[in-house]
Design a protein around this motif. Structure first.
Motif, mmCIF file in Angstrom:
data_model
loop_
_atom_site.group_PDB
_atom_site.id
_atom_site.type_symbol
_atom_site.label_atom_id
_atom_site.label_comp_id
_atom_site.label_asym_id
_atom_site.label_seq_id
_atom_site.Cartn_x
_atom_site.Cartn_y
_atom_site.Cartn_z
ATOM 1 N N ALA A 1 -91.602 26.926 24.402
ATOM 2 C CA ALA A 1 -92.643 26.172 24.685
ATOM 3 C C ALA A 1 -93.790 27.195 24.975
ATOM 4 O O ALA A 1 -94.863 25.805 25.295
ATOM 5 N N HIS A 2 -93.991 27.728 25.223
ATOM 6 C CA HIS A 2 -95.700 28.994 24.849
ATOM 7 C C HIS A 2 -96.106 29.085 24.618
ATOM 8 O O HIS A 2 -96.893 28.684 23.693
ATOM 9 N N CYS A 3 -95.201 29.697 23.390
ATOM 10 C CA CYS A 3 -95.962 30.386 22.005
ATOM 11 C C CYS A 3 -94.960 29.974 20.952
ATOM 12 O O CYS A 3 -95.403 30.331 20.039
ATOM 13 N N LEU A 4 -94.122 28.630 20.835
ATOM 14 C CA LEU A 4 -94.217 28.688 19.588
ATOM 15 C C LEU A 4 -93.190 29.451 19.123
ATOM 16 O O LEU A 4 -92.543 29.137 17.774
ATOM 17 N N ARG B 1 -87.618 34.641 31.480
ATOM 18 C CA ARG B 1 -88.838 34.476 30.531
ATOM 19 C C ARG B 1 -88.983 34.791 29.541
ATOM 20 O O ARG B 1 -87.374 35.307 28.830
ATOM 21 N N CYS B 2 -89.947 33.645 28.798
ATOM 22 C CA CYS B 2 -89.263 34.255 26.789
ATOM 23 C C CYS B 2 -89.688 35.876 26.157
ATOM 24 O O CYS B 2 -90.672 36.354 26.886
ATOM 25 N N ARG B 3 -88.711 36.014 25.634
ATOM 26 C CA ARG B 3 -88.630 37.290 24.784
ATOM 27 C C ARG B 3 -89.351 37.872 24.596
ATOM 28 O O ARG B 3 -90.600 39.376 24.618
ATOM 29 N N SER B 4 -90.236 37.266 24.248
ATOM 30 C CA SER B 4 -91.731 37.174 22.517
ATOM 31 C C SER B 4 -93.082 37.735 23.967
ATOM 32 O O SER B 4 -94.187 37.988 23.134
ATOM 33 N N CYS B 5 -93.455 36.315 24.496
ATOM 34 C CA CYS B 5 -94.529 36.018 25.105
ATOM 35 C C CYS B 5 -94.428 36.263 26.773
ATOM 36 O O CYS B 5 -95.320 36.484 27.606
ATOM 37 N N GLY B 6 -93.001 36.123 27.478
ATOM 38 C CA GLY B 6 -93.081 36.437 28.489
ATOM 39 C C GLY B 6 -93.843 35.255 29.351
ATOM 40 O O GLY B 6 -93.100 35.178 30.705
HETATM 41 ZN ZN LIG Z 1 -92.259 32.726 24.410
#
Ligand SMILES: [Zn+2]
Length: 381
Positions: free
Chosen positions: A62-65, A85-90
């Motif tokens: 939802a944050h970094c798409l 937390r998202c693996r890509s953007c945290g």
């Molecule tokens: Zn993300």
């Protein structure tokens, strides 16, 4: 040579323990199915109200798409491994994901334990096979019963979440649910799962006790000759009658009460929810469920009043609970002579509907007299 009585007892105890372990194993399987269903519910919950496509693009943060890879999308497990937390953007993953997954898992376990393990639905077929079921040999038919209600429960949970979130129930969800329910009605017509009892003759004033099915009662009894027992057309008629009753009862209540009170009572989404549930349970239980829902509704209403003051309350969750409670109480309810008279005798049915409408009009007028007409609230979508 006869075995020592103690050895026989020990053998029996060991066997029973093995059987209990087998049943427990099925509960674990059902839990895993449930958390997967929960992740699908989450997915629909975030997408459908925004009218995004379900299939494209795939799941993303939802944050970094950025797309979420399948191994980061495992229910419960991924949230724990990634520490939320998202693996890509945290960016934070909403706590709602694991909560809904866990809730659905527990819901499935509860459903399986109650309906298959303990036959709360009172199905004669499951009663006949209860030794097999306790031993962990679940007949295919029992899985069909569980499957239908697990799908219904998932749809009810999804619609309740949407209703709690923004007081609206998206039509695509309820329409899809209705179609799935109608498909179930054709596949599993009353008295599925058939235990082969003879159908009782109609004699005397009170309609007879009927064997309970996955759809507790057929659309009408005695069955008309063009709707024979266990036929797809009987199933479809039962499902369609439930759909129609679900659509109409809430609208009728809302219209009558609202007219007398001078306000809009319940949202249209509530009627859609009952339309969907009606396709899964038939018309008699869905009509009753509207009334049973008043009890959880009252409890939620009091809780809401204490916490937030006089705020509008989503009625969807109460209706969903009402449907489940009605199904589970059916062995008790279906046994009552009064209900059989109301639902299978046209004269009684008509007089109950008439007095219900009169009661709603009186209640509406009474509240209007006591509380006055409230200022026009913004209408709900
Ligand atoms: Zn993300």
């Amino acid at each position: 040579m006869r075995a020592h009585p103690l050895a026989v007892l020990a053998g029996r105890a060991a066997r029973r323990e093995g059987q209990a372990r087998m049943f427990f194993l099925w509960l674990v399987v059902v839990f895993v199915l449930g958390i997967w269903a929960g992740s699908v519910i989450n997915y629909c919950f975030y997408r459908l109200p925004l009218e995004k496509s379900l299939f494209w693009p795939g799941p993303r943060c939802a944050h970094c798409l950025r797309p979420i890879r399948w191994y980061d999308n495992m229910p419960l497990l991924s949230y724990a491994l990634l520490r939320g937390r998202c693996r890509s953007c945290g960016g934070r993953i909403s706590l709602r994901h694991p909560v809904v997954e866990l809730l659905t898992g527990l819901l499935f376990v509860g459903l399986f334990y109650a309906e298959i393990g303990h036959n709360v639905l009172g199905l004669p077929y499951l009663q006949m096979h209860r030794a097999d079921i306790a031993a962990g040999n679940i007949p295919a038919v029992a899985w069909a019963v569980f499957g239908c209600h697990a799908v219904l429960a998932s749809f009810l949970l999804l619609t309740s979440l949407c209703d709690l979130d923004d007081m609206a129930i998206p039509l695509p969800i309820t329409l899809t649910g209705t179609l799935v329910g109608l498909a179930c009605s054709v596949l599993f017509p009353w008295p599925f799962p058939d235990a082969g009892q003879a159908l009782p003759p109609v004699s005397g004033f009170v309609p007879p006790r009927l064997p309970t099915g996955l759809y507790p009662w057929p659309v009408w009894y005695p069955l008309p000759s063009w709707l024979p027992r266990g036929s797809p057309q009987l199933g479809l008629a039962t499902g369609l009658a439930g759909t129609l009753a679900g659509m109409m009862v809430i609208r009728l209540v809302r219209f009558t009460y609202g007219m007398a009170r001078g306000i809009e009572g319940l949202g249209v989404g509530d009627a859609d929810l009952m339309m969907m549930a009606g396709a899964f349970v038939g018309w008699q239980p869905i009509v009753l469920a509207c009334f049973v829902a008043a009890f959880p509704g009252l409890l939620f209403g009091i809780a809401q009043l204490l916490r937030h003051g006089n705020q509008p309350l989503p009625f969807g969750p109460s209706l969903a609970l009402g449907v489940v409670l009605t199904l589970w109480l059916w062995p008790l309810l279906g046994d009552s002579e009064a209900l059989r008279l109301v639902f299978f005798d046209p004269g009684f049915l008509g007089s109950i509907v008439g007095s219900g409408v009169a009661f709603l009009l009186l209640a509406g007028l009474l509240f209007r007299f006591l509380l006055g007409t409230p200022p026009k609230a913004e209408s709900r979508p």
